[in-house]
Design a protein around this motif. Structure first.
Motif, mmCIF file in Angstrom:
data_model
loop_
_atom_site.group_PDB
_atom_site.id
_atom_site.type_symbol
_atom_site.label_atom_id
_atom_site.label_comp_id
_atom_site.label_asym_id
_atom_site.label_seq_id
_atom_site.Cartn_x
_atom_site.Cartn_y
_atom_site.Cartn_z
ATOM 1 N N GLY A 90 0.788 -1.222 0.000
ATOM 2 C CA GLY A 90 0.000 0.000 0.000
ATOM 3 C C GLY A 90 0.823 1.276 0.000
ATOM 4 O O GLY A 90 0.268 2.377 0.056
ATOM 5 N N GLU A 91 2.139 1.172 -0.074
ATOM 6 C CA GLU A 91 3.017 2.340 -0.013
ATOM 7 C C GLU A 91 3.170 2.963 -1.392
ATOM 8 O O GLU A 91 3.461 2.278 -2.367
ATOM 9 C CB GLU A 91 4.387 1.921 0.531
ATOM 10 N N THR A 92 2.997 4.281 -1.479
ATOM 11 C CA THR A 92 3.184 4.994 -2.738
ATOM 12 C C THR A 92 4.660 5.310 -2.941
ATOM 13 O O THR A 92 5.474 5.178 -2.022
ATOM 14 C CB THR A 92 2.391 6.307 -2.746
ATOM 15 N N ASP A 93 5.000 5.745 -4.157
ATOM 16 C CA ASP A 93 6.388 6.141 -4.428
ATOM 17 C C ASP A 93 6.811 7.277 -3.509
ATOM 18 O O ASP A 93 7.943 7.307 -3.015
ATOM 19 C CB ASP A 93 6.540 6.576 -5.893
ATOM 20 N N GLN A 94 5.893 8.234 -3.281
ATOM 21 C CA GLN A 94 6.216 9.361 -2.406
ATOM 22 C C GLN A 94 6.479 8.894 -0.974
ATOM 23 O O GLN A 94 7.423 9.345 -0.323
ATOM 24 C CB GLN A 94 5.080 10.387 -2.422
ATOM 25 N N GLN A 95 5.648 7.975 -0.488
ATOM 26 C CA GLN A 95 5.836 7.440 0.861
ATOM 27 C C GLN A 95 7.136 6.649 0.961
ATOM 28 O O GLN A 95 7.818 6.703 1.983
ATOM 29 C CB GLN A 95 4.641 6.577 1.244
ATOM 30 N N TYR A 96 7.451 5.929 -0.090
ATOM 31 C CA TYR A 96 8.719 5.198 -0.122
ATOM 32 C C TYR A 96 9.891 6.168 -0.003
ATOM 33 O O TYR A 96 10.854 5.923 0.743
ATOM 34 C CB TYR A 96 8.833 4.385 -1.415
ATOM 35 N N ASN A 97 9.828 7.275 -0.741
ATOM 36 C CA ASN A 97 10.903 8.265 -0.685
ATOM 37 C C ASN A 97 11.026 8.878 0.704
ATOM 38 O O ASN A 97 12.146 9.109 1.187
ATOM 39 C CB ASN A 97 10.659 9.369 -1.722
ATOM 40 N N VAL A 98 9.894 9.144 1.358
ATOM 41 C CA VAL A 98 9.917 9.677 2.719
ATOM 42 C C VAL A 98 10.611 8.694 3.658
ATOM 43 O O VAL A 98 11.433 9.076 4.495
ATOM 44 C CB VAL A 98 8.485 9.975 3.223
ATOM 45 N N ARG A 99 10.274 7.413 3.517
ATOM 46 C CA ARG A 99 10.895 6.375 4.363
ATOM 47 C C ARG A 99 12.399 6.302 4.127
ATOM 48 O O ARG A 99 13.189 6.173 5.062
ATOM 49 C CB ARG A 99 10.239 5.027 4.083
ATOM 50 N N GLN A 100 12.815 6.406 2.857
ATOM 51 C CA GLN A 100 14.235 6.344 2.535
ATOM 52 C C GLN A 100 14.996 7.546 3.106
ATOM 53 O O GLN A 100 16.111 7.407 3.613
ATOM 54 C CB GLN A 100 14.429 6.283 1.013
ATOM 55 N N LEU A 101 14.380 8.719 3.041
ATOM 56 C CA LEU A 101 15.029 9.914 3.582
ATOM 57 C C LEU A 101 15.144 9.838 5.104
ATOM 58 O O LEU A 101 16.134 10.298 5.679
ATOM 59 C CB LEU A 101 14.264 11.173 3.161
#
Length: 340
Positions: A90-101
Motif C-alpha cells: 500500500g506504499e506509494t512512491d512518495q511514501q517510499y521516498n519519505v521512508r528512505q530519507l
C-alpha cells in the motif's frame, strides 16, 4: 497513395513507441549511480580539510518500462526487483521516498555518534517525539496521520522514547480516546483518535502506525550534513569516516580518493547493503582508489565477496578492503603510506 500510407504507418509506430515508454511494469530497475565526494556535504565547524576524499556511492533506481526491463535482462550491472521487494504494501512512491530519507537521517545520526565518540568529543541526543513511518489502513490513524508526521505529545504527556508511547497507548482499551499533538511540514496540528483492536492481534489496541524515535544530536563542535535527496542508510560508514577526519588532526585519507558503503550501527558495526556490485562500478568510474565493503564477519556471500567478483569482472585497479566495523577501516587507513 502508398507514400501517404507509409508515413501514416510510420507516425503511428512512433506514437506507439513513445507511449509505451510511459507504460510501467510492476518492477523497479537499478543500475550504477555515482560516487559523491563527502567534504562538500559534511561540514564540521573548524574541521580540518583533506588532501584526498571520502566518497559515498549510490545506485540509481526507477520504475521499469518495457525498454529498461529488456535492457536490464541484458546488462549484468542492471537489476530488476518486483514492486513488493521495494515498497511496503500500500506504499506509494512518495511514501517510499519519505521512508528512505528518514533512513538516511538515522544513518547520519549513527555516523555522527560513532565519529564523535571515536574522536573523544561530547555528544548527546535530544528526543523530539515519535516519527510516523507508516499508517495502517482501516485503523484510527488512517486519513488523519501521514507518513513523516512527528507526534510530540499524547494527552499532554511528553515521552522520552517511542517505547514509552507504545506502552502508554497499549495500556488502554478499545474505545478509549487519546489526544495527539503532532507536527507536519513544520505546522503544529491536533487530533483526537479512538483506539481500536488490531485485526491480526485482537488483544492489542492502538491507532495503527509504524513508528521510530525522532531525535537530533547535540554536540560540539557543530556539524551539518547536507545529504539533499539521497535516501537510505548505506552511506553510514563513509559519513562516519568523513566526520571523524574533520574532527581530528591530520588527514586520514593520506591523499587517496576512497569510496565505500555500509550501514553504521551506534556501536560502530558496519552492516550490509544492496547493490554492492553496482556501487563498485560507480566508484571505479569516478576514479576511486580504495573501496570499503562490508565483510559480514567473513560470510561466504558477503558484500565483500560480491564486490570482489565485480572488481575482477571490470578489471578495476581499486583496492577492495573488507570491514566489519569502523575500527577496521580506521586501522587500515592508519597503515596507509602517504599518496605519492
Amino acid at each position: 497513395m502508398r507514400r501517404r500510407a507509409y508515413w501514416r504507418s510510420f507516425l503511428i509506430a512512433v506514437i506507439l513507441l513513445a507511449a509505451s515508454s510511459f507504460y510501467y511494469l510492476p518492477y523497479y530497475v537499478t543500475k550504477p549511480g555515482m560516487a559523491k565526494e563527502l567534504e562538500p556535504i559534511v561540514d564540521v565547524e573548524g574541521g580540518d580539510k583533506a588532501e584526498g576524499s571520502f566518497m559515498l556511492t549510490t545506485v540509481r533506481m526507477g520504475r521499469a518500462n518495457i525498454y529498461s526491463y529488456l535492457l536490464a535482462k541484458w546488462n549484468k550491472y542492471m537489476e530488476l526487483y518486483p514492486e513488493d521487494m521495494i515498497r511496503n504494501e500500500g506504499e506509494t512512491d512518495q511514501q517510499y521516498n519519505v521512508r528512505q530519507l528518514h533512513m538516511m537521517d538515522d544513518s547520519k545520526n549513527s555516523a555522527i555518534k560513532v565519529a564523535y565518540e571515536k574522536a573523544g568529543r561530547p555528544i548527546s541526543f535530544q528526543y523530539l517525539g515519535v516519527y510516523v513511518l507508516g499508517v495502517v489502513e482501516g485503523m484510527p490513524a488512517s486519513g488523519v496521520l501521514q507518513q513523516g508526521d512527528e507526534i510530540v505529545q499524547v494527552d499532554n504527556l511528553e515521552f522520552k522514547s517511542s517505547k514509552e508511547f507504545i506502552d502508554y497507548v497499549g495500556a488502554k482499551k478499545a474505545g478509549d480516546k487519546i489526544r495527539l499533538k503532532y507536527v507536519r511540514d513544520e505546522k503544529k496540528k491536533q487530533a483526537v483518535l479512538t483506539l481500536k483492536q488490531f485485526k491480526d492481534d485482537p488483544y492489542k489496541v492502538g491507532i495503527g502506525i509504524s513508528l521510530e524515535d525522532y531525535k537530533k544530536p547535540k554536540m560540539k563542535p557543530a556539524v551539518s550534513v547536507n545529504s539533499e535527496q539521497i535516501g537510505g542508510p548505506s552511506a553510514g560508514l563513509m559519513f562516519t569516516l568523513e566526520i571523524y577526519n574533520q574532527l581530528t588532526a591530520g588527514d586520514i585519507t593520506k591523499g587517496y580518493d576512497i569510496a565505500g558503503t555500509g550501514t553504521m550501527s551506534e556501536d560502530g558495526t558496519v552492516g550490509p547493503i544492496g547493490g554492492i556490485q553496482q556501487k563498485i562500478v560507480a566508484a571505479d568510474r569516478s576514479g576511486a582508489e580504495i573501496f570499503f565493503a562490508p565483510n559480514e564477519n567473513g560470510k561466504k556471500s558477503s558484500n565483500y565477496q560480491d564486490a570482489m567478483i565485480a572488481a575482477r569482472d571490470i578489471e578495476t585497479k581499486m583496492k577492495i578492503v573488507p570491514v566489519d566495523n569502523v575500527d577496521d577501516a580506521l586501522e587500515y587507513l592508519k597503515g596507509l603510506k602517504e599518496h605519492e
